[in-house]
Design a protein around this motif. Structure first.
Motif, PDB file in Angstrom:
ATOM      1  N   SER A 100       3.079   9.359  12.801  1.00  0.00           N
ATOM      2  CA  SER A 100       2.216   9.665  11.661  1.00  0.00           C
ATOM      3  C   SER A 100       1.202   8.551  11.459  1.00  0.00           C
ATOM      4  O   SER A 100       1.547   7.368  11.488  1.00  0.00           O
ATOM      5  N   ALA A 101      -0.068   8.948  11.235  1.00  0.00           N
ATOM      6  CA  ALA A 101      -1.122   7.949  11.050  1.00  0.00           C
ATOM      7  C   ALA A 101      -0.896   7.145   9.779  1.00  0.00           C
ATOM      8  O   ALA A 101      -1.107   5.928   9.745  1.00  0.00           O
ATOM      9  N   THR A 102      -0.441   7.822   8.716  1.00  0.00           N
ATOM     10  CA  THR A 102      -0.205   7.127   7.449  1.00  0.00           C
ATOM     11  C   THR A 102       0.921   6.115   7.583  1.00  0.00           C
ATOM     12  O   THR A 102       0.810   4.964   7.152  1.00  0.00           O
ATOM     13  N   GLN A 103       2.024   6.548   8.205  1.00  0.00           N
ATOM     14  CA  GLN A 103       3.146   5.636   8.377  1.00  0.00           C
ATOM     15  C   GLN A 103       2.816   4.527   9.367  1.00  0.00           C
ATOM     16  O   GLN A 103       3.354   3.424   9.268  1.00  0.00           O
ATOM     17  N   ASP A 104       1.913   4.813  10.309  1.00  0.00           N
ATOM     18  CA  ASP A 104       1.494   3.760  11.238  1.00  0.00           C
ATOM     19  C   ASP A 104       0.721   2.667  10.515  1.00  0.00           C
ATOM     20  O   ASP A 104       0.876   1.476  10.800  1.00  0.00           O
ATOM     21  N   LEU A 105      -0.111   3.065   9.540  1.00  0.00           N
ATOM     22  CA  LEU A 105      -0.823   2.075   8.729  1.00  0.00           C
ATOM     23  C   LEU A 105       0.148   1.262   7.887  1.00  0.00           C
ATOM     24  O   LEU A 105      -0.009   0.048   7.723  1.00  0.00           O
ATOM     25  N   ILE A 106       1.174   1.952   7.345  1.00  0.00           N
ATOM     26  CA  ILE A 106       2.195   1.235   6.573  1.00  0.00           C
ATOM     27  C   ILE A 106       2.942   0.256   7.475  1.00  0.00           C
ATOM     28  O   ILE A 106       3.237  -0.884   7.098  1.00  0.00           O
ATOM     29  N   GLY A 107       3.239   0.722   8.722  1.00  0.00           N
ATOM     30  CA  GLY A 107       3.911  -0.160   9.680  1.00  0.00           C
ATOM     31  C   GLY A 107       3.072  -1.369  10.037  1.00  0.00           C
ATOM     32  O   GLY A 107       3.593  -2.488  10.165  1.00  0.00           O
ATOM     33  N   GLU A 108       1.750  -1.171  10.165  1.00  0.00           N
ATOM     34  CA  GLU A 108       0.861  -2.303  10.465  1.00  0.00           C
ATOM     35  C   GLU A 108       0.869  -3.305   9.314  1.00  0.00           C
ATOM     36  O   GLU A 108       0.892  -4.524   9.539  1.00  0.00           O
ATOM     37  N   LYS A 109       0.861  -2.788   8.078  1.00  0.00           N
ATOM     38  CA  LYS A 109       0.912  -3.679   6.923  1.00  0.00           C
ATOM     39  C   LYS A 109       2.238  -4.435   6.889  1.00  0.00           C
ATOM     40  O   LYS A 109       2.294  -5.635   6.586  1.00  0.00           O
ATOM     41  N   TRP A 110       3.328  -3.735   7.225  1.00  0.00           N
ATOM     42  CA  TRP A 110       4.643  -4.380   7.255  1.00  0.00           C
ATOM     43  C   TRP A 110       4.674  -5.501   8.289  1.00  0.00           C
ATOM     44  O   TRP A 110       5.232  -6.573   8.041  1.00  0.00           O
ATOM     45  N   GLU A 111       4.064  -5.286   9.460  1.00  0.00           N
ATOM     46  CA  GLU A 111       4.041  -6.319  10.499  1.00  0.00           C
ATOM     47  C   GLU A 111       3.291  -7.558  10.042  1.00  0.00           C
ATOM     48  O   GLU A 111       3.698  -8.684  10.330  1.00  0.00           O
ATOM     49  N   ASN A 112       2.162  -7.352   9.356  1.00  0.00           N
ATOM     50  CA  ASN A 112       1.417  -8.500   8.825  1.00  0.00           C
ATOM     51  C   ASN A 112       2.260  -9.288   7.826  1.00  0.00           C
ATOM     52  O   ASN A 112       2.291 -10.524   7.858  1.00  0.00           O
ATOM     53  N   GLU A 113       2.940  -8.562   6.947  1.00  0.00           N
ATOM     54  CA  GLU A 113       3.795  -9.232   5.968  1.00  0.00           C
ATOM     55  C   GLU A 113       4.974  -9.927   6.662  1.00  0.00           C
ATOM     56  O   GLU A 113       5.417 -10.990   6.223  1.00  0.00           O
ATOM     57  N   PHE A 114       5.455  -9.317   7.721  1.00  0.00           N
ATOM     58  CA  PHE A 114       6.567  -9.902   8.478  1.00  0.00           C
ATOM     59  C   PHE A 114       6.166 -11.263   9.062  1.00  0.00           C
ATOM     60  O   PHE A 114       6.915 -12.245   8.956  1.00  0.00           O
ATOM     61  N   CYS A 115       4.980 -11.330   9.666  1.00  0.00           N
ATOM     62  CA  CYS A 115       4.516 -12.603  10.260  1.00  0.00           C
ATOM     63  C   CYS A 115       4.299 -13.659   9.180  1.00  0.00           C
ATOM     64  O   CYS A 115       4.617 -14.842   9.388  1.00  0.00           O
ATOM     65  N   LYS A 116       3.760 -13.245   8.026  1.00  0.00           N
ATOM     66  CA  LYS A 116       3.582 -14.198   6.931  1.00  0.00           C
ATOM     67  C   LYS A 116       4.932 -14.705   6.421  1.00  0.00           C
ATOM     68  O   LYS A 116       5.090 -15.893   6.113  1.00  0.00           O
ATOM     69  N   LEU A 117       5.899 -13.793   6.348  1.00  0.00           N
ATOM     70  CA  LEU A 117       7.225 -14.177   5.880  1.00  0.00           C
ATOM     71  C   LEU A 117       7.873 -15.177   6.829  1.00  0.00           C
ATOM     72  O   LEU A 117       8.515 -16.145   6.379  1.00  0.00           O
ATOM     73  N   MET A 118       7.705 -14.974   8.133  1.00  0.00           N
ATOM     74  CA  MET A 118       8.297 -15.889   9.097  1.00  0.00           C
ATOM     75  C   MET A 118       7.697 -17.293   8.968  1.00  0.00           C
ATOM     76  O   MET A 118       8.405 -18.293   9.088  1.00  0.00           O
ATOM     77  N   ARG A 119       6.400 -17.367   8.709  1.00  0.00           N
ATOM     78  CA  ARG A 119       5.763 -18.683   8.515  1.00  0.00           C
ATOM     79  C   ARG A 119       6.291 -19.353   7.242  1.00  0.00           C
ATOM     80  O   ARG A 119       6.495 -20.566   7.207  1.00  0.00           O
ATOM     81  N   LYS A 120       6.506 -18.553   6.228  1.00  0.00           N
ATOM     82  CA  LYS A 120       7.034 -19.097   4.975  1.00  0.00           C
ATOM     83  C   LYS A 120       8.473 -19.576   5.145  1.00  0.00           C
ATOM     84  O   LYS A 120       8.843 -20.664   4.678  1.00  0.00           O
ATOM     85  N   LEU A 121       9.293 -18.789   5.852  1.00  0.00           N
ATOM     86  CA  LEU A 121      10.690 -19.164   6.071  1.00  0.00           C
ATOM     87  C   LEU A 121      10.806 -20.400   6.954  1.00  0.00           C
ATOM     88  O   LEU A 121      11.754 -21.171   6.829  1.00  0.00           O
ATOM     89  N   GLN A 122       9.846 -20.582   7.870  1.00  0.00           N
ATOM     90  CA  GLN A 122       9.869 -21.763   8.722  1.00  0.00           C
ATOM     91  C   GLN A 122       9.731 -23.034   7.891  1.00  0.00           C
ATOM     92  O   GLN A 122      10.361 -24.058   8.165  1.00  0.00           O
ATOM     93  N   GLU A 123       8.920 -22.966   6.827  1.00  0.00           N
ATOM     94  CA  GLU A 123       8.757 -24.120   5.945  1.00  0.00           C
ATOM     95  C   GLU A 123      10.023 -24.388   5.133  1.00  0.00           C
ATOM     96  O   GLU A 123      10.333 -25.535   4.823  1.00  0.00           O
ATOM     97  N   GLU A 124      10.770 -23.321   4.814  1.00  0.00           N
ATOM     98  CA  GLU A 124      11.978 -23.490   4.004  1.00  0.00           C
ATOM     99  C   GLU A 124      13.175 -23.954   4.822  1.00  0.00           C
ATOM    100  O   GLU A 124      14.031 -24.671   4.321  1.00  0.00           O
ATOM    101  N   HIS A 125      13.251 -23.525   6.097  1.00  0.00           N
ATOM    102  CA  HIS A 125      14.391 -23.867   6.955  1.00  0.00           C
ATOM    103  C   HIS A 125      13.920 -24.847   8.034  1.00  0.00           C
ATOM    104  O   HIS A 125      13.540 -24.447   9.136  1.00  0.00           O
ATOM    105  N   GLN A 126      13.931 -26.111   7.716  1.00  0.00           N
ATOM    106  CA  GLN A 126      13.487 -27.123   8.667  1.00  0.00           C
ATOM    107  C   GLN A 126      14.493 -27.336   9.802  1.00  0.00           C
ATOM    108  O   GLN A 126      14.142 -27.869  10.852  1.00  0.00           O
ATOM    109  N   ASP A 127      15.750 -26.898   9.576  1.00  0.00           N
ATOM    110  CA  ASP A 127      16.765 -27.092  10.604  1.00  0.00           C
ATOM    111  C   ASP A 127      16.735 -25.989  11.662  1.00  0.00           C
ATOM    112  O   ASP A 127      17.479 -26.043  12.647  1.00  0.00           O
ATOM    113  N   LEU A 128      15.905 -24.969  11.471  1.00  0.00           N
ATOM    114  CA  LEU A 128      15.748 -23.883  12.432  1.00  0.00           C
ATOM    115  C   LEU A 128      14.276 -23.734  12.797  1.00  0.00           C
ATOM    116  O   LEU A 128      13.390 -23.928  11.961  1.00  0.00           O
TER     117      LEU A 128
END
Length: 843
Positions: free
Chosen positions: A181-209
């Motif tokens: 679905s084109a609509t769900q694909d756009l939602i999936g693209e937005k989720w991927e962007n948020e996923f990458c931002k979240l990983m960068r944020k978690l990297q700052e919080e977990h210095q041991d990983l």
């Protein structure tokens, strides 16, 4: 007059060559006269075209978003296998279990959690679970399926069941259901962007990983990132080429130096490239990062025409009107430039043909064909008009930079030294009708007074032969080690997250191949012992996730006999698939019902191969071994993994364009063997181009350059670049009428060496900024083009000047002709003296 002993056919071919050559020269002479008589028209038309198409390029710019379409083979068995697998097992049916890869990657997010050196990732459970929960709590996500695996595993010593003692890394994959679905694909693209931002944020919080993330759009983003990083560097390259062209076209002589023509020549090539880009975007073309090479490719050919026209202008007679000088320069230069431009168009036209299986190569070659045509048109029109105006200024004795009248010698004598240096003609103390007043150009002076004598010295020649043997040895050694570049990271920005993720994955997760889907696409007698044995034999050597093996084990443990079709399917449906631990296998079996009887019409298994560090090469070998078995065995099956789309016959797909282009060049040169200026010129040109091409191919392999789409395009360009520079030198040599080969090669270098050195130097200097672009794509481009320019320069100035003094064509018949003419002239003088002895001084 027929040469004694020469066959009639040879005379006929020679006459035909002369007629063709003179016809082309006459056409170019008329073209030059036309341009010189209407310079404003030929200046205005290209400018209007550039403005029109250039503005449209800005409005229609659109990047290519489908990376697979660009770099994966367009026609491959893997795409057919993907379609079949997708039709048998649609993605929306896999609702309870998803292994690490299905028939299409779809939308996903991946993260590798890496513990510090010496630590155990299994002891970092709290950090892993926090990361996992944060991903699952993200908004706008759809149902995500989770697959995970360990990397850097250390097993318990002497453990029979291969128990894990510790692990260095863990990889977690989150797949999203989009169902196309084109609509769900756009939602999936937005989720991927948020996923990458979240990983960068978690990297700052977990210095041991250490967290390394990847999403489905990451490869495209980092591929397109190369263009963004290279923008400023391309402008720096242009500035360097402009500076080099301007300085190399200058002279101490303020009348005959042409610095602005060098500058305008480079700008001419630039506006032709802008026009070609406008045409590309008007025809709904989409930009991709491989097109970064077009400005460098077009510049290397276009500036060669510019410098050759400047050299042709210097060879004209200064006492002629400037319009006739322009026509003579066109007659001298444009014949060869037309031939080389035609070969550019032929080779890149073949690269754009349906035989090319890589879309990125095809799009690049189509653009290059348009650029070459416009390049040729702009050189003889726009730059030709600039040459006309510069020639008019020179004829009227105007300063080549300040465009003011050059003062007389008496006026200059009364001025300071600096004024005399800036405004001095440089030739005012000599006759205005000097044979060649341009001899003081610093490159021509260096070649004539120093280099020509040195390279033709008898003591230098043995060292040149040794140098060529070393060059040939390394080239041959490199050609034996060619490797294909199916790895997509060769085209990405080198400091991108995708590269970091790929490096960590290669280091810690290279012991096993990707999960390979094994699809049996026709009904099979699974209850038959021979079929069971065939399946085991096919799966031997793999770690298999198989419903068949689990079912056989279940029957054995439960002590159930299922030796016929009805019992086998009945127990499978009523007992095995209803067990909670085996329910996920429902997605791997397709049943059909005819009345009260059920049949298994298709099923799938999952195979994982044990690999070493060279994971990709071994996966390709597995694919090439399994496919023939699907035809030879009684079991009809296909194997597929999404990475197969990029790997499937990639080496053949990328080498076909350069083979077709090379064959086209050789075919054209052979077919015109007896129609060009001299057949031996074509023979030497074929040898030179082959030597340069094999040298670039071998040396780039030794320099760790794989055969990907960028290196293939550079190899196609090498054919043309070599012809562009070697052809004028060789044809001038074979037509030279000096007494010896050494004198002929000196004459050739003096005539064309300046233009060759100017162009190759500008070309190589323009490549330097590419070194500072943090991208694998531009670094590959730099390596290949650097080798192309260096090998061409080596052949033009070192190898050919020496080897041409050893081998044919011979110059003895020219020597005999001159001796016969001199003897005939002496006899006429003697007769005149005898008839009129009182007026000997008038003879």
């Amino acid at each position: 007059m027929r040469r004694p002993g020469a066959p009639a056919s040879w005379i006929w071919w020679r006459m035909l060559r002369q007629v063709l050559r003179r016809g082309l020269q006459s056409f170019c002479h008329r073209l030059g006269l036309c341009v010189s008589r209407h310079p404003v028209f030929f200046l205005t038309v290209p400018a209007v075209l550039t403005i029109t198409f250039g503005l449209s390029a800005l409005n229609r710019f659109q990047p290519e978003g489908d990376l697979e379409r660009l770099v994966a083979p367009s026609h491959s068995l893997a795409k057919i296998e993907r379609s079949l697998a997708s039709s048998l097992f649609p993605l929306d049916q896999s609702k309870s279990q998803l292994y690490s890869d299905l028939h299409t990657p779809g939308r996903y997010g991946r993260v590798i959690l890496l513990s510090p050196p010496g630590d155990n990732i299994l002891l970092q459970a709290e950090g892993i679970l926090q990361t996992h929960r944060a991903v699952l709590e993200m908004k706008d996500g759809r149902n995500s399926f989770i697959g995970h695996q360990l990397g850097g595993v250390v097993e318990v010593p002497n453990s029979k069941d291969q128990r894990v003692k510790s692990a260095r890394a863990i990889q977690i994959t989150y797949y999203l259901q989009t169902y196309g679905s084109a609509t769900q694909d756009l939602i999936g693209e937005k989720w991927e962007n948020e996923f990458c931002k979240l990983m960068r944020k978690l990297q700052e919080e977990h210095q041991d990983l250490q967290l390394y993330s990847l999403a489905s759009f990451s490869l495209w983003r980092d591929f397109h990132k190369s263009s963004i990083l290279a923008r400023s560097k391309v402008l720096v390259s242009l500035m360097l080429i402009l500076t080099t062209a301007t300085l190399s076209s200058s002279m101490k002589d303020c009348l005959r130096g042409k610095p602005f023509l060098g500058l305008l020549g480079v700008l001419t090539v630039c506006i032709s490239i802008i026009t070609a880009a406008g045409i590309f975007f008007i025809t709904d073309g989409k930009y991709n990062s491989t097109l970064l090479g077009i400005p460098f490719f077009a510049m290397g050919h276009g500036t060669k025409g510019v410098f050759e026209l400047l050299s042709g202008w210097r060879r004209t007679k200064e006492n002629l009107p400037f319009k006739d000088r322009v026509a003579d320069a066109y007659s001298d230069v444009m014949v060869t430039y037309t031939m080389t431009s035609s070969l550019y168009f032929i080779t890149f036209g073949m690269g754009a043909s349906p035989f090319t299986n890589i879309e990125a190569v095809k799009v690049f070659c189509q653009n290059m064909c348009v650029s070459i045509l416009l390049n040729y048109f702009y050189i003889f029109s726009f730059f030709g008009s600039c040459l006309v105006f510069a020639g008019q200024l020179e004829q009227n004795r105007y300063h080549s930079i300040f465009c003011c009248k050059i003062p007389s010698a008496e006026y200059l004598d009364r001025k300071p030294v600096w004024f005399q240096t800036v405004m001095s003609d440089g030739h005012q103390q000599t006759s205005h009708h000097e044979t060649n007043p341009y001899q003081h150009h610093f490159i021509q002076h260096f070649l004539r007074e120093h280099y020509n004598e040195w390279i033709t010295n008898i003591y230098v020649k043995p060292f040149v032969v040794i140098l060529y043997l070393i060059y040939a040895s390394f080239s041959f050694m490199g050609c034996l080690q060619i490797s294909d570049g199916a790895n997509i990271i060769n085209l990405l920005a080198s400091d991108s997250p995708s590269i970091s993720y790929a490096m960590v994955q290669q280091k810690y997760f290279s012991n096993y191949s990707p999960v390979i889907g094994f699809y049996v696409y026709e009904p099979l007698e699974y209850w038959n012992n021979s079929v069971q044995e065939d399946l085991r034999r096919l799966c031997s050597g793999f770690t298999a996730v198989s419903w068949v093996e689990q079912y056989y084990q279940f029957l054995k443990v439960s002590n159930i006999s299922a030796n016929n079709k009805s019992d086998f399917i009945s127990v499978l449906q009523s007992s095995f698939l209803k067990k909670p631990e085996f329910q996920h296998f429902r997605n791997d079996i397709i049943f059909s019902k005819a009345g009260d009887e059920s049949n298994i019409i298709a099923s799938r298994l999952y195979l994982v191969a044990r690999t070493s560090r060279d994971k990709q090469k071994e996966v390709i070998e597995v694919l090439e071994k399994l496919r023939p078995l699907s035809l030879s065995k009684s079991i009809r099956f296909i194997v597929f993994n999404p990475s197969f789309v990029f790997m499937d016959h990639y080496s053949l797909s990328v080498t076909v364009p350069v083979l077709i282009a090379g064959f086209g060049v050789l075919l054209v040169l052979i077919l015109t063997f007896f129609l060009v200026i001299h057949p031996l010129g074509n023979f030497w040109l074929i040898l030179s181009v082959t030597s340069i091409e094999l040298g670039v191919l071998g040396l780039m392999t030794l320099w760790n350059v794989d055969m990907d789409c960028i290196s293939i395009l550079c190899l196609i360009y090498t054919f043309n670049f070599a012809i562009d520079h070697c052809a004028p030198l060789l044809y001038t040599f074979v037509l030279a009428t000096e007494h010896t080969r050494t004198q002929c090669i000196k004459s050739s270098l003096q005539e064309h060496g300046t233009a060759i050195l100017q162009n190759v130097t500008s070309f190589l200097i323009g490549l330097v900024p590419l070194l500072f672009v943090p991208s694998n794509l531009t670094f590959t481009l730099f390596k290949c083009l650097l080798l192309t320019g260096s090998c061409t320069l080596l052949h033009c100035f070192v190898i050919l000047p020496v080897f041409l003094t050893f081998f044919p064509p011979s110059k003895k018949h020219h020597k005999k002709k001159k001796r016969a003419k001199r003897k005939e002239r002496e006899e006429i003088e003697c007769i005149e003296i005898q008839e009129n002895p009182d007026h000997v001084t008038t003879v």
